[in-house]
Design a protein around this motif. Structure first.
Motif, PDB file in Angstrom:
ATOM      1  N   LEU A   1     -44.302 -54.587 -42.677  1.00  0.00           N
ATOM      2  CA  LEU A   1     -43.438 -53.773 -43.526  1.00  0.00           C
ATOM      3  C   LEU A   1     -43.465 -52.352 -42.981  1.00  0.00           C
ATOM      4  O   LEU A   1     -44.518 -51.706 -42.979  1.00  0.00           O
ATOM      5  CB  LEU A   1     -43.948 -53.803 -44.974  1.00  0.00           C
ATOM      6  N   GLY A   2     -42.337 -51.885 -42.482  1.00  0.00           N
ATOM      7  CA  GLY A   2     -42.366 -50.588 -41.832  1.00  0.00           C
ATOM      8  C   GLY A   2     -41.059 -49.830 -41.885  1.00  0.00           C
ATOM      9  O   GLY A   2     -40.004 -50.383 -42.205  1.00  0.00           O
ATOM     10  N   GLY A   3     -41.143 -48.555 -41.567  1.00  0.00           N
ATOM     11  CA  GLY A   3     -39.972 -47.707 -41.516  1.00  0.00           C
ATOM     12  C   GLY A   3     -39.992 -46.860 -40.261  1.00  0.00           C
ATOM     13  O   GLY A   3     -41.064 -46.495 -39.752  1.00  0.00           O
ATOM     14  N   MET A   4     -38.817 -46.557 -39.739  1.00  0.00           N
ATOM     15  CA  MET A   4     -38.704 -45.761 -38.524  1.00  0.00           C
ATOM     16  C   MET A   4     -37.576 -44.745 -38.666  1.00  0.00           C
ATOM     17  O   MET A   4     -36.517 -45.047 -39.229  1.00  0.00           O
ATOM     18  CB  MET A   4     -38.449 -46.660 -37.310  1.00  0.00           C
ATOM     19  N   TYR A   5     -37.814 -43.554 -38.142  1.00  0.00           N
ATOM     20  CA  TYR A   5     -36.799 -42.502 -38.138  1.00  0.00           C
ATOM     21  C   TYR A   5     -36.467 -42.156 -36.691  1.00  0.00           C
ATOM     22  O   TYR A   5     -37.350 -41.840 -35.893  1.00  0.00           O
ATOM     23  CB  TYR A   5     -37.304 -41.258 -38.869  1.00  0.00           C
TER      24      TYR A   5
END
Length: 399
Positions: free
Chosen positions: A210-214
């Motif tokens: 579960l991850g987020g990237m910018y």
């Protein structure tokens, strides 16, 4: 005869989940595709005979590899995609490897979409759905649900940021790379900036990603920052892609820290950087370095399996068994029909050496011929001993 039918029924019972999934996707695809005429169907058929040898031991493999990619545009915003990967194996590898079908029939997704169609002493027919998703994109938003490829990596050989779909460079015949069962949200804030959130399903937090990237652009570089729950670890990382004068300069790094032992461990760092350059004479060079803080300097047969195309232990956290690894590849286009390449990987400490030369010939528009070989060496007593070699000859027709 009664015993035969009992065995058959038992097999069908064990396959009930696979049959259900195949029937479900067949129905959905038929329903979706029959509702409109905006279809895109393509794929290929490849024949890949090969021979592997080490000392006096030879092993032949014959592979017929078919791929069917189907995409349906339901409306201006919604797309349904289902891709099938079908393979037929025959030759010595089937006769001498009793675990081949078991190895092929591995599906780590939430739904079992891998099927052994035929299995006997001389032939194995395997099929898997490695893409099956619905995509909705409108304005600045894009949402995708299902089996898909989530590629957060940047480099060619080793992707430390690729938390969802780590792959082996050695597996040259699987250009599409593996997919994962996930939901993904992307929001584009500008031409060069976006937020990317993805979740690979699992029974609990230790069984999911579960991850987020910018992503954004600064100083003429494409930059990215990410944070994630990576199975039993927390992960934080980032990467860049830009130029050093006329050369491409890329890199990525991820730091993994155990969730259960936050105070007792220093964590694991996986970092890779690469430089590539195109010469005027048509030669393209790519060089890369990988650092794995959890790597070893001593030979370990199980760890060396990470270099195998079918390794189950390959992850973004462990892309190579050695602490320092080096990659160099050179490509040359001699004319529009003939090209050649040479790739070399060296694992420092264990002294692992891998060569993969390749020559490709474009017969005509949809027909290609490729000759590739792979050789593994291990240094012992100041000499490199040959561990094994393989030669592949691939004929491909694309449609």
């Amino acid at each position: 005869m009664v015993k035969y039918y009992q065995t058959l029924l038992n097999k069908l019972y064990k396959m009930r989940k696979s049959v259900f999934v195949l029937g479900l996707f067949s129905f959905l695809s038929f329903f979706s595709f029959s509702q409109n005429d905006q279809l895109d169907v393509n794929g290929y058929i490849k024949y890949l005979p090969s021979i592997s040898f080490s000392g006096n031991d030879n092993l032949t493999t014959n592979l017929i590899h078919n791929r069917i990619n189907v995409k349906s545009y339901l409306n201006d915003y919604t797309t349904v995609k289902i891709d099938f990967r079908n393979r037929i194996f025959f030759g010595d590898v089937v006769d001498r490897d009793p675990n081949l079908s078991e190895m092929l029939d591995i599906d780590n997704g939430e739904l079992d979409m891998s099927f052994i169609i035929i299995e006997d002493n001389s032939l194995i027919v395997h099929s898997i759905i490695d893409r099956a998703y619905i995509d909705y994109a409108k304005d600045k938003w894009e949402i995708r649900l299902g089996r898909q490829r989530i590629n957060w990596g940047i480099n060619l050989a080793w992707n430390s940021n690729d938390l969802f779909n780590a792959y082996s460079f050695v597996d040259f015949d699987y250009e599409e790379r593996p997919g994962t069962d996930a939901v993904r949200f992307q929001y584009y804030t500008g031409d060069f900036a976006s937020f990317d959130f993805a979740c690979k399903f699992g029974e609990n937090a230790d069984d999911m990603v579960l991850g987020g990237m910018y992503k954004f652009n600064k100083w003429k570089y494409d930059l990215q920052l990410l944070v994630a729950n990576y199975y039993t670890d927390y992960a934080i990382g980032g990467g860049w892609a830009g130029n050093l004068k006329d050369a491409g300069f890329k890199g990525e790094a991820t730091y993994f820290r155990s969730k259960k032992n936050m105070k007792d461990t220093t964590g694991v760092i996986s970092a890779s950087s690469s430089v590539d350059y195109s010469f005027k004479n048509g030669i393209y060079l790519n060089g890369s370095v990988l650092y794995n803080s959890n790597g070893s300097d001593e030979f370990d047969n199980e760890m060396v399996q990470l270099m195998s195309a079918s390794s189950e232990h390959l992850t973004a956290k462990s892309l190579m068994p050695t602490k320092y690894s080096y990659f160099v590849q050179a490509n040359k286009m001699f004319n529009p029909m003939i090209s050649a390449s040479m790739a070399v990987i060296y694992g420092q400490g264990m002294d692992i050496l891998f060569f993969m030369p390749s020559v490709s010939y474009s017969i005509k528009e949809n027909w290609d011929l490729n000759l590739t070989s792979q050789s593994f060496f291990l240094k012992s007593d100041n000499e490199f001993d040959n561990l094994g070699n393989s030669i592949f000859c691939r004929l491909r027709w694309s449609f």
